[in-house]
Design a protein around this motif. Structure first.
Motif, PDB file in Angstrom:
ATOM      1  N   GLU A  54      -1.811  -4.958  10.347  1.00 45.84           N
ATOM      2  CA  GLU A  54      -2.203  -3.998   9.645  1.00 45.84           C
ATOM      3  C   GLU A  54      -1.074  -2.623   9.571  1.00 45.84           C
ATOM      4  O   GLU A  54      -1.664  -1.775   9.749  1.00 45.84           O
ATOM      5  CB  GLU A  54      -3.567  -3.528   9.871  1.00 45.84           C
ATOM      6  N   SER A  71       1.348  -8.486   8.413  1.00 48.28           N
ATOM      7  CA  SER A  71       1.832  -7.956   9.293  1.00 48.28           C
ATOM      8  C   SER A  71       3.319  -7.805   9.332  1.00 48.28           C
ATOM      9  O   SER A  71       4.065  -8.305  10.278  1.00 48.28           O
ATOM     10  CB  SER A  71       1.370  -8.716  10.770  1.00 48.28           C
ATOM     11  N   GLU A 121       0.694   0.558   8.377  1.00 45.33           N
ATOM     12  CA  GLU A 121       0.576   1.134   7.253  1.00 45.33           C
ATOM     13  C   GLU A 121       1.371   2.312   6.962  1.00 45.33           C
ATOM     14  O   GLU A 121       2.332   2.280   6.079  1.00 45.33           O
ATOM     15  CB  GLU A 121      -0.991   1.750   6.930  1.00 45.33           C
ATOM     16  N   GLU A 165       0.834  -1.131   0.025  1.00 42.29           N
ATOM     17  CA  GLU A 165      -0.042  -0.002   0.165  1.00 42.29           C
ATOM     18  C   GLU A 165       0.874   1.281   0.085  1.00 42.29           C
ATOM     19  O   GLU A 165       0.733   1.804  -0.988  1.00 42.29           O
ATOM     20  CB  GLU A 165      -1.012  -0.101   1.138  1.00 42.29           C
ATOM     21  N   GLU A 180       0.258  -4.759   4.462  1.00 45.23           N
ATOM     22  CA  GLU A 180      -0.958  -4.706   5.526  1.00 45.23           C
ATOM     23  C   GLU A 180      -1.435  -6.004   5.987  1.00 45.23           C
ATOM     24  O   GLU A 180      -1.844  -6.176   7.095  1.00 45.23           O
ATOM     25  CB  GLU A 180      -1.977  -3.734   4.763  1.00 45.23           C
ATOM     26  N   ASP A 181      -1.704  -6.809   5.032  1.00 45.87           N
ATOM     27  CA  ASP A 181      -2.206  -8.191   5.241  1.00 45.87           C
ATOM     28  C   ASP A 181      -1.482  -9.244   5.906  1.00 45.87           C
ATOM     29  O   ASP A 181      -1.767 -10.138   6.471  1.00 45.87           O
ATOM     30  CB  ASP A 181      -2.930  -8.688   3.947  1.00 45.87           C
TER      31      ASP A 181
END
Lengths: 323, 416
Positions: free
Chosen positions: A139, A118, A141, A99, A115-116
């Motif tokens: 998550e 970790s 970011e 992301e 994010e998915d």
């Protein structure tokens, strides 16, 4: 917009005169168009839109402005584009669903938050391989590399922590518990402070890099806007640490914060759901990607005025500016 | 890896707002109460283990109206498992390890007996996936008085009122919260004249009571109310029956249905005499969670859950997830793992749980209800999220849903 047409035209005219010699190009990732918008902000025109892969989100230029990196989230890769021709030059491995990412100050590494999974993926740009994947909270970011090259900071949205990763050993050295759902991170130019936004608490936190402690928490209040709508995300701090600008998401405002006193000085109305923001190379203008109104706003920072908005495409996500 | 000592060092934000909060504990003007840790987090050199029991009872198989409603074996517990994974990802940095043990009794079994036999004395935290009667029997045992029971299954208003217990926290929205959420939306749409169609199950009566309360609160008019009786007459077809059933003398704006078991409500839409929307337990529903919900990072947990289980997250999975996450958050922030300080923290104004619904979730101190937005959803889309903009409250708009502090009928002293 409280600005009269005449004033707008006047300001645009002034701006054009000032910056005619230093035209810049704004790149905007369009999450739902699978495309990249290329904008001449001074002329106020969308130059072109090019396909750039599935669900493009984070984007950044290399320190020498030669390369543009774009995270194609649903292709699980980061694309390398020639910043002049915008031709794709290659792919970088990124781990799953990239992301956002940060570029090391030397421009040799990309740090990607997955994010998915970790984790943070560290990518060697020259060799186009993964150096290491570092386990972080749930998550991850916001991610930022300190300008002095020492630290990589990553925020986990569900763990509610900022992880401090030493860039030499690539290990998590310390963790700072922060307000719920931290989103974006930004180091000051001197690397002495790390700023973080909390989407759920609606706060901006300033951390001291040496102690890794929060030294100031700043809240926002806008008359007529419910506090639930104030969801701070993107942060831009000027190199002299005079002012910081914070995108307030669905509050559709940019907060102007005095970066010395931490006082909130102004709120500037931009487009809908503003998340990510970027300075012009001379730091005189700020560009905002407005996810719901499908445009970018151009803010003149001297006058603290929103000069114009430029339609770019569906779901503008990230913004990068090239001189 | 650096030395373990520095690795486990956690820095906590300065409790800047603490002074404000403690001066006006009940009057935090906004629901943006930041999660300020009240105490400093100290160095953790060893991992502490937190054991949680999940006590469920297999329900009797429901009547099947639609093949699209699968019978889910791990309903609820799958959400708890995901939260355990999330808590342990955080726990690697804070020195906590969460473990979940599952206990299930058959439809006619006795959950209290299983508790006495296998759980008592071994677990301080309990997720209960039980109906109201066994839940109360369990909560009234002297041995459960110091425990925290997270009720992930019930929406009964009575459990938040006359039958409330101080050792139970309720995760799902109450019927009153759901009814208020629907009523706010109907008020926004100016659907003020309701035609109520009610099933003959006892739960339908309870939801009808909640809807009637909401209609009074928001100034709605119930122009007619009819009970749907389940009869087995071969001459009846849904097409003709519902058209006839929904012919009433007065005009109405919206058909409000109370059919929690899903016995007939699905048949109403598109078959009514007048072209009116259906809202309530079918049509537009009020729910804590929905597969179409993707805002505020929800898409991430939807993906994590689906990746782990191969199915969509249901409301009860979400409730179990929140219960375990609430516990994790309270243990990390309060730096305690004893039930008493944890519970104080959970009920304090400092507690703020990220629930993927755009605003921090917290517990109502007066009845143990989790304060939360309620999704208003059509079968494949989220239409609106309540509290709906414009419904104001002096403390938090979330308390426009359900029983607010001045109205509560809960007297916590009932607990042993």
């Amino acid at each position: 917009m409280p600005l009269s047409l005449r004033t707008t035209l006047l300001l645009v005219g002034l701006l054009a005169a000032q910056t005619a010699a230093q035209a810049e190009t704004v790149f905007v990732s369009l999450e739902k168009d699978n495309a990249l918008a290329v904008v001449d902000p001074i002329a106020g025109t969308l130059l072109k839109t090019i396909p750039v892969g599935l669900r493009p989100r984070g984007l950044a230029l290399s320190p020498d402005n030669a390369w543009l990196y774009v995270a194609a989230s649903d292709e699980h890769t980061i694309k390398i584009l020639d910043a002049d021709s915008l031709e794709e030059q290659g792919l970088l491995p990124s781990g799953d669903d990239p992301e956002t990412f940060a570029i090391s100050p030397k421009g040799d590494r990309l740090y990607v938050s997955n994010e998915d999974d970790s984790q943070v993926t560290v990518v060697d740009i020259a060799h186009r391989n993964i150096i290491k994947q570092i386990a972080v909270g749930v998550e991850p970011e916001g991610i930022a590399a300190s300008p002095d090259g020492k630290w990589l900071a990553c925020a986990s949205e569900t763990t509610n922590m900022v992880h401090w990763i030493d860039t030499q050993s690539l290990t998590v050295i310390e963790n700072t518990l922060v307000d719920p759902r931290p989103r974006a991170l930004s180091f000051t130019a001197d690397s002495q402070q790390l700023w973080a936004t909390s989407e759920m608490a609606g706060t901006l936190m300033v951390m001291d890099t040496s102690t890794k402690k929060i030294i100031k928490t700043i809240s926002f209040a806008i008359p007529g806007i419910s506090s639930g709508k104030i969801q701070p995300v993107g942060i831009a701090i000027d190199p002299q640490r005079r002012k910081a600008y914070v995108a307030l998401g669905p509050a559709n405002r940019i907060a102007v914060v005095n970066a010395q006193t931490y006082a909130v000085e102004n709120y500037l109305l931009v487009g809908s759901r503003v998340w990510n923001i970027a300075f012009s190379p001379d730091h005189k203008r700020l560009y905002t990607a407005n996810g719901i109104s499908n445009d970018i706003s151009l803010i003149d920072l001297d006058s603290q005025t929103v000069i114009k908005s430029i339609g770019v495409g569906t779901s503008p996500w990230g913004v990068a500016v090239r001189p | 890896m650096p030395s373990t000592k520095s690795f486990w060092r956690i820095i906590v934000p300065l409790p800047i707002l603490l002074v404000l909060c403690s001066a006006h504990p009940a009057s935090a003007k906004s629901h943006k109460a930041a999660a300020k840790a009240p105490v400093a987090v100290t160095a953790q050199n060893k991992t502490s283990v937190i054991n949680i029991a999940y006590l469920g009872q297999t329900p009797l198989p429901p009547a099947v109206v639609s093949l699209l409603n699968p019978v889910i074996k791990d309903l609820g517990s799958a959400g708890a498992e995901l939260a355990i994974t999330d808590n342990n990802t955080t726990g690697q940095f804070t020195g906590h390890q969460f473990k979940l043990a599952h206990f299930t009794v058959p439809p006619k079994g006795d959950p209290v007996a299983l508790f006495q036999q296998a759980i008592n004395g071994k677990f301080a935290y309990l997720l209960t996936d039980l109906s109201a009667k066994p839940l109360l029997a369990l909560a009234d045992l002297p041995t459960t008085a110091p425990l925290i029971l997270f009720d992930i299954a019930n929406s009964d208003d009575s459990l938040r009122a006359a039958d409330c217990r101080s050792n139970i926290l309720h995760i799902l929205p109450s019927r009153a919260m759901r009814a208020d959420a629907l009523a706010q939306y109907m008020m926004k749409k100016r659907w003020t004249k309701w035609f109520m169609v009610v099933g003959d199950a006892p739960q339908d009566q309870l939801f009808t009571e909640a809807l009637k309360r909401a209609s009074k609160r928001f100034g709605m008019t119930i122009v007619a109310e009819k009970i749907w009786r389940h009869q087995h007459d071969a001459r009846r077809t849904t097409q003709s029956e519902i058209a006839e059933f929904t012919q009433i003398d007065d005009d109405y704006d919206v058909l409000v249905v109370a059919d929690e078991q899903g016995q007939f409500g699905e048949y109403l839409d598109y078959r009514t005499w007048a072209a009116r929307p259906v809202i309530g337990t079918q049509g537009l529903i009020a729910t804590a969670w929905h597969p179409a919900h993707e805002q505020w990072g929800a898409i991430q947990i939807q993906n994590r859950f689906k990746g782990k289980t191969g199915r969509w997250m249901e409301e009860r999975d979400y409730a179990a997830y929140l219960a375990v996450r609430a516990l994790g958050e309270a243990i990390v922030r309060s730096q305690s793992n004893a039930a008493h300080p944890i519970k104080d923290y959970l009920l304090s104004p400092h507690f703020a749980l990220q629930g993927y619904k755009g605003t921090p979730l917290s517990f109502r101190s007066w009845d143990g209800q989790l304060r939360q937005p309620v999704l208003l959803a059509a079968p494949r889309s989220v239409v609106e999220v309540a509290p709906i903009e414009g419904f104001l409250h002096p403390q938090t708009e979330l308390d426009t849903l359900g029983y607010d502090a001045p109205e509560t009928l809960c007297k916590m002293s009932k607990s042993p």
